[in-house]
Design an enzyme around this catalytic site. Structure first.
Site, PDB file in Angstrom:
ATOM      1  N   ASN A 242      14.904   1.205  -6.340  1.00  0.00           N
ATOM      2  CA  ASN A 242      14.347   2.093  -7.355  1.00  0.00           C
ATOM      3  C   ASN A 242      15.227   3.331  -7.463  1.00  0.00           C
ATOM      4  O   ASN A 242      15.548   3.942  -6.437  1.00  0.00           O
ATOM      5  CB  ASN A 242      12.919   2.492  -6.942  1.00  0.00           C
ATOM      6  CG  ASN A 242      12.112   3.002  -8.113  1.00  0.00           C
ATOM      7  OD1 ASN A 242      12.504   2.854  -9.272  1.00  0.00           O
ATOM      8  ND2 ASN A 242      10.980   3.616  -7.808  1.00  0.00           N
TER       9      ASN A 242
ATOM     10  N   ASN B 229       0.849   2.654   8.440  1.00  0.00           N
ATOM     11  CA  ASN B 229       0.672   2.993   7.023  1.00  0.00           C
ATOM     12  C   ASN B 229       1.316   4.320   6.654  1.00  0.00           C
ATOM     13  O   ASN B 229       1.726   4.499   5.509  1.00  0.00           O
ATOM     14  CB  ASN B 229      -0.838   3.025   6.712  1.00  0.00           C
ATOM     15  CG  ASN B 229      -1.134   3.784   5.434  1.00  0.00           C
ATOM     16  OD1 ASN B 229      -1.005   3.263   4.329  1.00  0.00           O
ATOM     17  ND2 ASN B 229      -1.487   5.065   5.566  1.00  0.00           N
TER      18      ASN B 229
ATOM     19  N   LYS C 141      11.904   1.127   3.558  1.00  0.00           N
ATOM     20  CA  LYS C 141      10.918   0.058   3.364  1.00  0.00           C
ATOM     21  C   LYS C 141      11.553  -1.329   3.489  1.00  0.00           C
ATOM     22  O   LYS C 141      10.915  -2.282   3.948  1.00  0.00           O
ATOM     23  CB  LYS C 141      10.232   0.226   2.006  1.00  0.00           C
ATOM     24  CG  LYS C 141       9.389   1.510   1.899  1.00  0.00           C
ATOM     25  CD  LYS C 141       8.276   1.547   2.936  1.00  0.00           C
ATOM     26  CE  LYS C 141       7.308   2.687   2.715  1.00  0.00           C
ATOM     27  NZ  LYS C 141       6.215   2.706   3.708  1.00  0.00           N
TER      28      LYS C 141
ATOM     29  N   ARG D  91      -6.039  10.046   4.306  1.00  0.00           N
ATOM     30  CA  ARG D  91      -6.259   9.966   2.851  1.00  0.00           C
ATOM     31  C   ARG D  91      -5.588   8.702   2.292  1.00  0.00           C
ATOM     32  O   ARG D  91      -4.953   7.942   3.020  1.00  0.00           O
ATOM     33  CB  ARG D  91      -5.701  11.209   2.170  1.00  0.00           C
ATOM     34  CG  ARG D  91      -4.182  11.266   2.268  1.00  0.00           C
ATOM     35  CD  ARG D  91      -3.622  12.463   1.534  1.00  0.00           C
ATOM     36  NE  ARG D  91      -2.230  12.245   1.209  1.00  0.00           N
ATOM     37  CZ  ARG D  91      -1.367  13.203   0.932  1.00  0.00           C
ATOM     38  NH1 ARG D  91      -1.759  14.460   0.933  1.00  0.00           N
ATOM     39  NH2 ARG D  91      -0.121  12.917   0.639  1.00  0.00           N
ATOM     40  N   GLY D  92      -5.733   8.529   0.979  1.00  0.00           N
ATOM     41  CA  GLY D  92      -4.991   7.486   0.260  1.00  0.00           C
ATOM     42  C   GLY D  92      -5.241   6.084   0.803  1.00  0.00           C
ATOM     43  O   GLY D  92      -6.368   5.706   1.162  1.00  0.00           O
TER      44      GLY D  92
ATOM     45  N   TYR E 234      13.966   6.027   0.525  1.00  0.00           N
ATOM     46  CA  TYR E 234      12.664   5.360   0.657  1.00  0.00           C
ATOM     47  C   TYR E 234      12.830   3.842   0.652  1.00  0.00           C
ATOM     48  O   TYR E 234      12.268   3.133   1.493  1.00  0.00           O
ATOM     49  CB  TYR E 234      11.777   5.817  -0.505  1.00  0.00           C
ATOM     50  CG  TYR E 234      10.373   5.268  -0.502  1.00  0.00           C
ATOM     51  CD1 TYR E 234       9.407   5.773   0.369  1.00  0.00           C
ATOM     52  CD2 TYR E 234       9.996   4.266  -1.393  1.00  0.00           C
ATOM     53  CE1 TYR E 234       8.111   5.283   0.345  1.00  0.00           C
ATOM     54  CE2 TYR E 234       8.713   3.777  -1.426  1.00  0.00           C
ATOM     55  CZ  TYR E 234       7.760   4.284  -0.553  1.00  0.00           C
ATOM     56  OH  TYR E 234       6.481   3.798  -0.576  1.00  0.00           O
TER      57      TYR E 234
ATOM     58  N   GLY F 250       3.517   7.165   5.539  1.00  0.00           N
ATOM     59  CA  GLY F 250       4.799   7.081   4.837  1.00  0.00           C
ATOM     60  C   GLY F 250       4.969   8.291   3.950  1.00  0.00           C
ATOM     61  O   GLY F 250       3.988   8.911   3.529  1.00  0.00           O
TER      62      GLY F 250
END
Ligand code: NAI
Length: 451
Positions: free
Chosen positions: A350, A291, A360, A222-223, A356, A293
């Site tokens: 963030n 990809n 990253k 998906r996504g 996260y 995550g």
């Protein structure tokens, strides 16, 4: 999720009202379609300083198709020969009169030279181009993008120019991309994994650059992963679609639709690399896209170790493990490509995402360290995409106010689409991109975060 504000500014009364209120003015970006795979219109090729690049034939192959409107759809300013402040004035002189006339969703690409460590005047003015490009990107508006490519030789930048001068790069702006720099072993690629068929040949079909190649995409059910798998399949690749076994039906449906292979597998399994190698048709791989995550957001004070561990395991440890395993297994053909997925959170940080963002940022570190070695030892390039606010189920779940802020806080005043990340991945994955190595390309509409 529909962006209602973007729809509103697409109407005459909506545009009038939002202008009067001084609100952002996003325009509907022109993206690639089967009917219009490239731009049609005028390309302006300008020069500042004394350039030695043989650019015209490369632009003839990679630029927009001729015809269409009079206003330029793309402007390429060759500033590679700018070595002092006087020559920098030529950048202003070249772009000042034309920038207003660039078409909606048009492109400005500035070409610069690598910074010369032995000439601080050259280094100063070439670095000045970065500030110039990032500022013009913020003020140009109307869906137009501005990027800087640092290059040594025009031919090696052809795939990059083809991407940046096309509708495929709709959400990439304010970026600095180095082509043929550190760690790039020239156009031949080389390395022990090389079989001489992987690097730019100039003969591949630009519409099917991945024909005859095999790609593996993790998190493909998906996504963004689904869009990446679809775009690589469109470009001719046989795609192995990997996702957790629980994704079952969705994964099978994606693989079947794309004529690919479904591989239900949790990427955090210790033996995931070996199981991927076993599942590859013909036992060979050309493109590996990391990809998959997850997010498990909490402020650090409230974050249980499990939330930390699961995010680091999926987003970073498994990327390191499977990359090592697949490079070591010798499955890559010459001209192999690894594209990992970072995030602007990993660049800017963030609140609520220490886990996260750490994972990253780790991906960025992996790319920078491994890229030169992977190319010289295996003939494989290693790059990353760093998405900003992308319209997916994940971002649709974000509370309204934060979602609106995320959408508007970038130069294009809107969120990106999964296909924007997919197109960027496809450019990095293409056989012609052998001179692009160790790059982290943000797909964020020039987000203010971490800019
Ligand atoms: P998503 O949650 O819609 O899709 C992720 C896919 O990865 C899912 O199909 C999931 O089942 C799969 N996955 C998760 N854990 C896995 C595992 N252990 N093994 C195999 N597959 C697994 O996420 P989305 O939005 O499509 O994001 C894709 C990538 O882009 C992620 O790495 C994400 O961190 C990154 N990203 C997304 C942004 C956004 O705005 N959506 C922004 C920045 C980065």
């Amino acid at each position: 999720m529909a962006d209602r504000y973007l729809s509103l500014t697409g109407t005459a009364p909506g545009r009038f009202l939002t202008r009067r209120l001084g609100l952002p003015q996003p325009v509907r970006l022109r993206r690639r379609s089967a009917e219009q795979p490239s731009f049609q219109g005028q390309l302006l090729h300008l020069t500042a300083g004394k350039s030695e690049l043989d650019l015209a034939p490369v632009l003839a192959r990679s630029g927009p198709r001729s015809g269409g409107a009079q206003e330029p759809v793309a402007v390429v300013l060759d500033a590679t020969g700018v070595r002092d402040v006087d020559a920098l004035a030529e950048v202003h002189a070249a772009l000042h009169p034309v920038v207003r006339s660039v078409a909606e969703s048009g492109r400005v690409v500035v070409l610069g030279a690598p910074l010369d460590p032995a000439d601080h005047h050259q280094a100063a003015v070439q670095q000045a181009l970065e500030g110039f490009v990032r500022s013009l990107g913020k003020e140009i508006g109307r869906g137009r993008t501005v990027n800087l490519v640092r290059l040594l030789e025009a031919g090696a930048a052809e795939s990059t120019l083809r991407f940046l001068l096309s509708p495929r790069s709709a959400y990439v702006s304010g970026q600095v991309i180095e082509v043929g720099g550190h760690g790039v072993a020239g156009r031949g690629g080389g390395g022990k994994g090389g079989d001489g068929r992987g690097e730019p040949t100039g003969t591949e079909d630009p519409e099917k650059p991945l024909a005859g190649r095999t790609a593996l995409v993790t998190g493909a059910a998906r996504g963004i992963g689904e869009a990446v798998a679809a775009t690589l399949a469109r470009d001719g690749a046989l795609v192995v679609c990997l996702d957790v076994p629980a994704a079952g039906g969705d994964l099978t449906a994606v693989a079947e639709r794309l004529g690919g292979v479904a591989l239900p597998l949790d990427i955090t399994a210790e033996d995931a690399g070996a199981r991927i190698a076993d599942a590859l048709p013909g036992g060979r791989l050309d493109v590996l896209v990391h990809n998959a995550g997850i997010t498990r957001d909490r402020r650090l004070v409230n974050m249980a170790a499990e939330r930390w561990g699961s995010v680091l395991d999926v987003n970073l440890a498994s990327v390191l493990r499977t990359t090592d395993a697949l490079l070591g297994a010798g499955v890559f053909r010459g001209g192999g490509r690894v594209v990992a997925t970072a995030s602007i959170s990993g660049i800017a940080g963030n609140a609520g995402q220490t886990n996260y963002a750490a994972s990253k940022a780790g991906v960025v570190g992996l790319v920078r360290s491994l890229a030169p070695r992977a190319l010289s030892e295996y003939g494989v390039t290693v790059n990353a995409v760093a998405p900003g606010f992308i319209e997916t189920k994940m971002t649709a779940a974000v509370p309204l106010f934060i979602r609106e802020a995320g959408r508007r806080m970038n130069s294009l005043a809107q969120g990106g689409l999964p296909v924007d990340v997919a197109e960027t991945t496809a450019w990095l994955a293409s056989p012609g991109s052998g001179a692009v190595n160790g790059q982290v390309v943000r797909v964020c509409g020039q987000s203010l975060l971490g800019a």
